[in-house]
Design an enzyme around this catalytic site. Structure first.
Site, mmCIF file in Angstrom:
data_model
loop_
_atom_site.group_PDB
_atom_site.id
_atom_site.type_symbol
_atom_site.label_atom_id
_atom_site.label_comp_id
_atom_site.label_asym_id
_atom_site.label_seq_id
_atom_site.Cartn_x
_atom_site.Cartn_y
_atom_site.Cartn_z
ATOM 1 N N TYR A 51 -1.549 -0.794 10.915
ATOM 2 C CA TYR A 51 -1.695 -1.421 9.588
ATOM 3 C C TYR A 51 -0.514 -1.057 8.689
ATOM 4 O O TYR A 51 0.177 -1.938 8.161
ATOM 5 C CB TYR A 51 -3.011 -0.979 8.930
ATOM 6 C CG TYR A 51 -3.061 -1.258 7.441
ATOM 7 C CD1 TYR A 51 -3.035 -2.562 6.958
ATOM 8 C CD2 TYR A 51 -3.125 -0.219 6.499
ATOM 9 C CE1 TYR A 51 -3.066 -2.836 5.590
ATOM 10 C CE2 TYR A 51 -3.159 -0.476 5.134
ATOM 11 C CZ TYR A 51 -3.129 -1.785 4.684
ATOM 12 O OH TYR A 51 -3.156 -2.050 3.331
ATOM 13 N N THR B 26 0.828 -1.209 0.000
ATOM 14 C CA THR B 26 0.000 0.000 0.000
ATOM 15 C C THR B 26 0.864 1.261 0.000
ATOM 16 O O THR B 26 2.012 1.243 0.465
ATOM 17 C CB THR B 26 -0.886 -0.002 1.261
ATOM 18 O OG1 THR B 26 -1.449 1.285 1.451
ATOM 19 C CG2 THR B 26 -0.087 -0.333 2.528
ATOM 20 N N ASP B 27 0.295 2.378 -0.456
ATOM 21 C CA ASP B 27 1.009 3.658 -0.385
ATOM 22 C C ASP B 27 1.053 4.184 1.054
ATOM 23 O O ASP B 27 1.778 5.135 1.336
ATOM 24 C CB ASP B 27 0.370 4.696 -1.326
ATOM 25 C CG ASP B 27 -1.071 5.043 -0.991
ATOM 26 O OD1 ASP B 27 -1.661 4.397 -0.107
ATOM 27 O OD2 ASP B 27 -1.611 5.975 -1.620
ATOM 28 N N GLU B 28 0.268 3.562 1.952
ATOM 29 C CA GLU B 28 0.238 4.062 3.336
ATOM 30 C C GLU B 28 1.580 3.868 4.045
ATOM 31 O O GLU B 28 1.834 4.486 5.068
ATOM 32 C CB GLU B 28 -0.897 3.395 4.121
ATOM 33 C CG GLU B 28 -2.238 3.658 3.461
ATOM 34 C CD GLU B 28 -3.439 3.324 4.320
ATOM 35 O OE1 GLU B 28 -3.313 3.331 5.555
ATOM 36 O OE2 GLU B 28 -4.498 3.036 3.744
ATOM 37 N N LYS C 292 2.528 -3.398 7.162
ATOM 38 C CA LYS C 292 2.771 -3.548 5.722
ATOM 39 C C LYS C 292 4.191 -3.077 5.375
ATOM 40 O O LYS C 292 4.870 -3.691 4.556
ATOM 41 C CB LYS C 292 1.739 -2.748 4.908
ATOM 42 C CG LYS C 292 0.338 -3.299 4.926
ATOM 43 C CD LYS C 292 0.198 -4.687 4.328
ATOM 44 C CE LYS C 292 0.388 -4.722 2.837
ATOM 45 N NZ LYS C 292 0.096 -6.085 2.270
HETATM 46 N N1 LIG Z 1 -7.893 -2.056 -0.417
HETATM 47 C C1 LIG Z 1 -7.011 -1.129 -0.762
HETATM 48 O O1 LIG Z 1 -7.379 0.022 -1.041
HETATM 49 C C2 LIG Z 1 -5.539 -1.480 -0.870
HETATM 50 C C3 LIG Z 1 -4.669 -0.540 -1.424
HETATM 51 C C4 LIG Z 1 -3.321 -0.875 -1.574
HETATM 52 C C5 LIG Z 1 -2.863 -2.110 -1.175
HETATM 53 N N2 LIG Z 1 -3.721 -3.009 -0.622
HETATM 54 C C6 LIG Z 1 -3.179 -4.324 -0.229
HETATM 55 O O2 LIG Z 1 -3.750 -5.284 -1.107
HETATM 56 C C7 LIG Z 1 -3.954 -6.513 -0.425
HETATM 57 C C8 LIG Z 1 -5.398 -6.945 -0.546
HETATM 58 O O3 LIG Z 1 -6.232 -5.915 0.000
HETATM 59 P P1 LIG Z 1 -7.821 -6.085 0.032
HETATM 60 O O4 LIG Z 1 -8.404 -4.726 0.144
HETATM 61 O O5 LIG Z 1 -8.241 -6.993 -1.050
HETATM 62 O O6 LIG Z 1 -7.972 -6.827 1.433
HETATM 63 P P2 LIG Z 1 -9.203 -7.679 2.005
HETATM 64 O O7 LIG Z 1 -9.204 -7.419 3.472
HETATM 65 O O8 LIG Z 1 -10.445 -7.421 1.216
HETATM 66 O O9 LIG Z 1 -8.792 -9.195 1.725
HETATM 67 C C9 LIG Z 1 -7.764 -9.844 2.419
HETATM 68 C C10 LIG Z 1 -7.876 -11.331 2.137
HETATM 69 O O10 LIG Z 1 -6.781 -11.983 2.819
HETATM 70 C C11 LIG Z 1 -7.295 -13.111 3.510
HETATM 71 N N3 LIG Z 1 -6.441 -13.340 4.685
HETATM 72 C C12 LIG Z 1 -6.317 -12.532 5.783
HETATM 73 N N4 LIG Z 1 -5.461 -13.093 6.664
HETATM 74 C C13 LIG Z 1 -5.025 -14.262 6.113
HETATM 75 C C14 LIG Z 1 -4.135 -15.272 6.524
HETATM 76 N N5 LIG Z 1 -3.522 -15.204 7.711
HETATM 77 N N6 LIG Z 1 -3.904 -16.323 5.708
HETATM 78 C C15 LIG Z 1 -4.521 -16.399 4.504
HETATM 79 N N7 LIG Z 1 -5.402 -15.483 4.065
HETATM 80 C C16 LIG Z 1 -5.659 -14.418 4.860
HETATM 81 C C17 LIG Z 1 -8.716 -12.742 3.881
HETATM 82 O O11 LIG Z 1 -9.511 -13.893 4.137
HETATM 83 C C18 LIG Z 1 -9.165 -11.964 2.652
HETATM 84 O O12 LIG Z 1 -9.701 -12.829 1.683
HETATM 85 C C19 LIG Z 1 -3.503 -6.286 1.015
HETATM 86 O O13 LIG Z 1 -2.206 -6.781 1.161
HETATM 87 C C20 LIG Z 1 -3.531 -4.771 1.179
HETATM 88 O O14 LIG Z 1 -2.571 -4.354 2.110
HETATM 89 C C21 LIG Z 1 -5.055 -2.714 -0.466
#
Ligand SMILES: NC(=O)c1ccc[n+]([C@@H]2O[C@H](COP(=O)([O-])OP(=O)(O)OC[C@H]3O[C@@H](n4cnc5c(N)ncnc54)[C@H](O)[C@@H]3O)[C@@H](O)[C@H]2O)c1
Length: 376
Positions: A171, A146-148, A175
């Site tokens: 968080y 993430t950009d955070e 990350k």
């Molecule tokens: N949502 C955003 O805006 C955003 C932006 C930039 C980066 N990200 C990154 O992208 C990735 C996905 O984000 P998202 O929004 O889809 O998240 P999300 O919370 O919707 O999904 C996370 C998934 O990971 C699974 N999970 C959690 N803990 C686990 C574990 N211990 N073992 C196996 N599976 C596990 C969950 O069941 C879920 O399906 C993350 O790494 C997040 O940091 C998200």
């Protein structure tokens, strides 16, 4: 090509999986990942509160798709998964992802985002050590972040691949730590790693604790639309399908050792996002208009970063990727998706999470009204 994709039952992982499986040769609108029709995708997911198999319904019948229910902290389960899948590429999206939850329960974030990433890296390293020739040259470990991790910007400037890390929330700190682990496994053990950092995503199948789906559903149900502080925090919004396309480009064509920043070129203040949702809702659900009357200003999130903005010229130059969706059209599509897919979010809302506010540090005073919650 075999892809092991962690967190594929979540918001972004399911979008990546749907895109990888749906694409055939010559699929319109898929210029960034030629040849992905040959890809087999194995999703590995623990199915936490944020994981939802309904988001993978479109691909469930494909012979190129399989699902492994496992925790990335479980070393034995990971060994078995690597042996079964024999991945050419690992796309690592599994994470605890909600800032407010990280304030309430930081331990879960340390466990999954740090320890889980470490276990996955070790499993990947053992797998990589057994590869030779073509298979070894092809292998990639793509960590999605993430950009955070870069902390907050003032009114000017953008994050680039060279911006120093300065995370503020549990968080973003977890990350940031996972990004460092991934790069260390590249530098120290020669694992071909790639990191990508992206701005705020929105689109279908996003868990309704995050800002945009929460506002849509609260507006629909006539509930307050809680805006943190004065709503002046700025985020750069990207449609999840644009992010998914960029991730596929990075995983299949990115260079090991590189970092790629992805953003939507759509900076908006939170209050402007909420007002834009209200305007769309006024048109699509006129019975509830004006939805902006539901806007309620609530105590700000502790340590709330003021502004994030991404300069994504590096990935544009190197991989030819750029976001295609405008924020206005993407937001309208997203509102329509939630209105048209009531069973998806009703099932989510009838479960553990009912829209309560999370992530106020204890020192912030009395518990707010239970329906108030907003996050990203
Ligand atoms: N949502 C955003 O805006 C955003 C932006 C930039 C980066 N990200 C990154 O992208 C990735 C996905 O984000 P998202 O929004 O889809 O998240 P999300 O919370 O919707 O999904 C996370 C998934 O990971 C699974 N999970 C959690 N803990 C686990 C574990 N211990 N073992 C196996 N599976 C596990 C969950 O069941 C879920 O399906 C993350 O790494 C997040 O940091 C998200």
């Amino acid at each position: 090509m075999n892809i092991l994709l962690t967190g594929g039952a979540g918001f972004i992982g399911s979008a990546v999986t749907r895109q990888l499986i749906a694409r055939g040769p010559g699929t319109p609108g898929a210029p960034h990942a030629p040849g992905t029709s040959d890809v087999n995708v194995s999703v590995l997911d623990k199915l936490t509160y944020a994981g939802n198999l309904a988001s993978l319904k479109a691909v469930a019948a494909s012979p190129r798709f399989s699902f492994i229910k496992a925790d990335i902290c479980d070393a034995a389960a990971l060994r078995e998964a690597f042996a079964r899948v024999r991945p050419d590429i690992v796309m690592h999206l599994a994470a605890e992802s909600h800032v407010d939850r990280s304030i309430d329960a930081p331990g879960d974030f340390v466990e999954t985002n740090l320890v889980g990433t470490y276990r996955l890296l070790e499993a990947a390293r053992a797998h990589f050590a057994g590869l030779s020739g073509e298979a070894r040259a092809r292998f990639r470990f793509h960590h999605i972040s993430t950009d955070e991790v870069f902390g907050a910007l003032g009114p000017e400037g953008h994050f680039t691949e060279d911006t120093a890390y300065a995370p503020h929330s549990p968080y973003s700190a977890s990350k940031a730590g996972s990004d460092h682990l991934v790069r260390a496994w590249g530098d120290t053990f020669g694992l071909p790693v790639i990191v990508s950092n992206c701005s705020n995503n929105y689109g279908p199948c996003q868990f309704p604790e995050k800002l945009i789906p929460l506002m849509i559903l609260n507006a629909l149900e006539g509930k307050p639309l809680p805006v943190y502080g004065k709503g002046e925090n700025v985020r750069d919004w990207i449609h999840v399908d644009d992010h998914a396309e960029g991730l596929i480009a990075v995983a299949t064509r990115g260079r090991p050792g590189q970092t790629y920043l992805l953003g939507g070129n759509a900076e908006r203040r939170n209050i402007d996002v909420v007002n834009a949702i209200c305007k769309i809702m006024d048109r699509l659900v006129p019975g509830g208009a004006p939805h902006a009357r539901l806007i309620t200003y609530v105590t700000d999130r502790p340590g709330h970063d003021f502004r994030y903005a991404i300069d994504c010229s590096h990935i544009g130059r190197e991989l030819g990727w750029r976001p295609r969706e405008t924020f206005e059209s993407g937001l309208e599509k997203t509102v329509r998706w939630y209105l048209d897919n009531r069973p998806w979010w009703e099932a989510v809302r009838s479960g553990q999470y009912r829209g309560e506010r999370l992530g106020l540090a204890p020192k912030q005073g009395p518990e707010p009204r239970p329906e108030l919650e907003l996050g990203e």
